[in-house]
Design an enzyme around this catalytic site. Structure first.
Site, PDB file in Angstrom:
ATOM      1  N   HIS A   1      -9.830   1.066   4.517  1.00  0.00           N
ATOM      2  CA  HIS A   1      -8.166   1.082   5.906  1.00  0.00           C
ATOM      3  C   HIS A   1      -9.013   2.141   6.559  1.00  0.00           C
ATOM      4  O   HIS A   1      -9.521   2.827   6.569  1.00  0.00           O
ATOM      5  CB  HIS A   1      -6.803   1.426   4.238  1.00  0.00           C
TER       6      HIS A   1
ATOM      7  N   LYS B   1       0.207   4.180  -0.414  1.00  0.00           N
ATOM      8  CA  LYS B   1      -0.464   5.252   0.079  1.00  0.00           C
ATOM      9  C   LYS B   1      -0.618   6.314  -0.535  1.00  0.00           C
ATOM     10  O   LYS B   1      -0.176   6.081  -1.841  1.00  0.00           O
ATOM     11  CB  LYS B   1      -0.088   6.022   2.291  1.00  0.00           C
TER      12      LYS B   1
ATOM     13  N   GLY C   1       2.361   2.413  10.824  1.00  0.00           N
ATOM     14  CA  GLY C   1       3.688   2.800  10.376  1.00  0.00           C
ATOM     15  C   GLY C   1       3.979   3.379  11.826  1.00  0.00           C
ATOM     16  O   GLY C   1       4.617   4.440  12.271  1.00  0.00           O
TER      17      GLY C   1
ATOM     18  N   ASN D   1       1.164  -1.270  -0.158  1.00  0.00           N
ATOM     19  CA  ASN D   1       0.098  -0.344  -0.054  1.00  0.00           C
ATOM     20  C   ASN D   1       0.536   1.227  -0.059  1.00  0.00           C
ATOM     21  O   ASN D   1       1.772   1.991   0.283  1.00  0.00           O
ATOM     22  CB  ASN D   1      -0.553  -0.365   1.019  1.00  0.00           C
TER      23      ASN D   1
ATOM     24  N   GLU E   1      -6.639   3.950   7.851  1.00  0.00           N
ATOM     25  CA  GLU E   1      -6.962   5.869   7.527  1.00  0.00           C
ATOM     26  C   GLU E   1      -8.179   6.943   6.411  1.00  0.00           C
ATOM     27  O   GLU E   1      -8.358   7.521   6.685  1.00  0.00           O
ATOM     28  CB  GLU E   1      -5.680   6.231   6.832  1.00  0.00           C
TER      29      GLU E   1
ATOM     30  N   GLU F   1      -5.407  -5.246  10.415  1.00  0.00           N
ATOM     31  CA  GLU F   1      -4.312  -4.384  10.727  1.00  0.00           C
ATOM     32  C   GLU F   1      -4.341  -3.512  12.598  1.00  0.00           C
ATOM     33  O   GLU F   1      -5.843  -2.225  12.033  1.00  0.00           O
ATOM     34  CB  GLU F   1      -4.338  -3.184   9.597  1.00  0.00           C
TER      35      GLU F   1
ATOM     36  N   SER G   1       4.179  -2.495  10.257  1.00  0.00           N
ATOM     37  CA  SER G   1       5.024  -2.256  10.616  1.00  0.00           C
ATOM     38  C   SER G   1       5.321  -3.521  10.282  1.00  0.00           C
ATOM     39  O   SER G   1       6.543  -4.111  10.770  1.00  0.00           O
ATOM     40  CB  SER G   1       5.082  -2.013  12.184  1.00  0.00           C
TER      41      SER G   1
HETATM   42  P1  PGA Z   1       2.932   0.084   7.300  1.00  0.00           P
HETATM   43  O1  PGA Z   1       1.474   0.582   7.458  1.00  0.00           O
HETATM   44  O2  PGA Z   1       3.211  -0.723   7.145  1.00  0.00           O
HETATM   45  O3  PGA Z   1       3.300   1.258   7.385  1.00  0.00           O
HETATM   46  O4  PGA Z   1       2.698  -0.224   9.082  1.00  0.00           O
HETATM   47  C1  PGA Z   1       0.303  -0.715   6.948  1.00  0.00           C
HETATM   48  C2  PGA Z   1      -0.793  -0.413   6.163  1.00  0.00           C
HETATM   49  O5  PGA Z   1      -1.208   0.548   6.610  1.00  0.00           O
HETATM   50  O6  PGA Z   1      -1.441  -0.884   5.509  1.00  0.00           O
END
Ligand code: PGA
Length: 249
Positions: free
Chosen positions: A93, A11, A169, A9, A95, A163, A209
């Protein structure tokens, strides 16, 4: 046998220059690669599907609208995503749920739209830090699954990504026992609602992560069929070792 899936992803990262990472990733793939789905920002979708032509890498979008077209400034629809040559779309997601106030009902409507366009939905669920601290994790996950998944789920049209919001992140990763507990719970919940055959066949990804240094142990957890990777998917040098770890799992 469930497919193994390494999904990236990107983003809101990457301009046309980032397409070279797809070439680099293709060159770095192991001999028997798992399924690989890279989800770049929407302006790159058409060029990304061109860039991976002839490679096993598939392309996905990061969201789509529930309607096929209309007065929705700034949004993209599932038919547009499919038109780009993409095969997948990430939906729900955290976010999007947090910053765009998307509800389970929104995610369910978007999932139906994705299926209508022949896209596989990668549906994200996960608890917040406060919810985990309060012992509500499985209740939250159960409610998100119930609310976000329409009837008609199959092992081909849907992938679930667990997740935990607090792991995205942040560099914080749940213990392997915590990952196993949630993935087992999801598997059982799916089997109860959609039947054992679909419940057993649906791929479940862990996200939050994931990096080369923790991928192998995460992929060894039962009911983890791959990962949804954010930061470590941006560079082929970081993502290729995760793909290789999954190929070995
Ligand atoms: P990350 O994000 O691997 O940077 O923690 C995962 C995601 O949001 O899908």
């Amino acid at each position: 046998m469930r497919p193994k899936i390494a999904a990236g992803n990107w983003k809101m990262n990457g301009t046309a220059a980032a397409l070279s990472e797809l070439d680099a990733l293709t060159r770095a793939l192991p001999e028997n690669p798992p399924q690989i789905v890279i989800c770049p920002p929407s302006p790159l979708l058409f060029r990304a599907t061109d860039a991976v032509h002839g490679s096993p890498i598939q392309i996905g979008a990061q969201d789509c609208h529930a309607e096929a077209s209309g007065a929705y400034t700034g949004d993209i629809s599932a038919p547009m995503v499919a038109d780009s040559g993409a095969s997948h779309v990430i939906l729900g997601h955290s976010e999007r749920r947090e910053m765009h106030r998307e509800t389970d009902a929104d995610v369910q409507a978007k999932t139906r739209a994705a299926w209508t366009s022949g896209l596989t939905a990668i549906i994200c669920i996960g608890e917040s830090d406060a919810q985990r601290e309060a012992g509500e994790t499985l209740d939250v996950i159960g409610a998100q699954l119930d609310g976000s998944l329409p009837e008609g789920v199959t092992a081909e049209n849907t992938v679930i990504a667990y997740e935990p919001i607090w792991a995205i992140g942040t560099g914080k990763v749940p213990s392997l026992e915590q990952i196993a507990e949630v993935h087992d719970f999801i598997r059982n919940r799916l089997a109860t609602r959609f039947g054992a055959e679909i419940g057993n066949a649906l791929p479940l990804l862990y996200g939050g992560s994931v990096k080369a240094s923790n991928a192998t142990e995460i992929f060894a957890v039962e009911n983890v069929d791959g990962a949804l990777v954010g930061g470590a998917s941006l560079k082929a040098d970081d993502f290729a070792p995760i793909v290789a770890a999954l190929a070995r799992a």
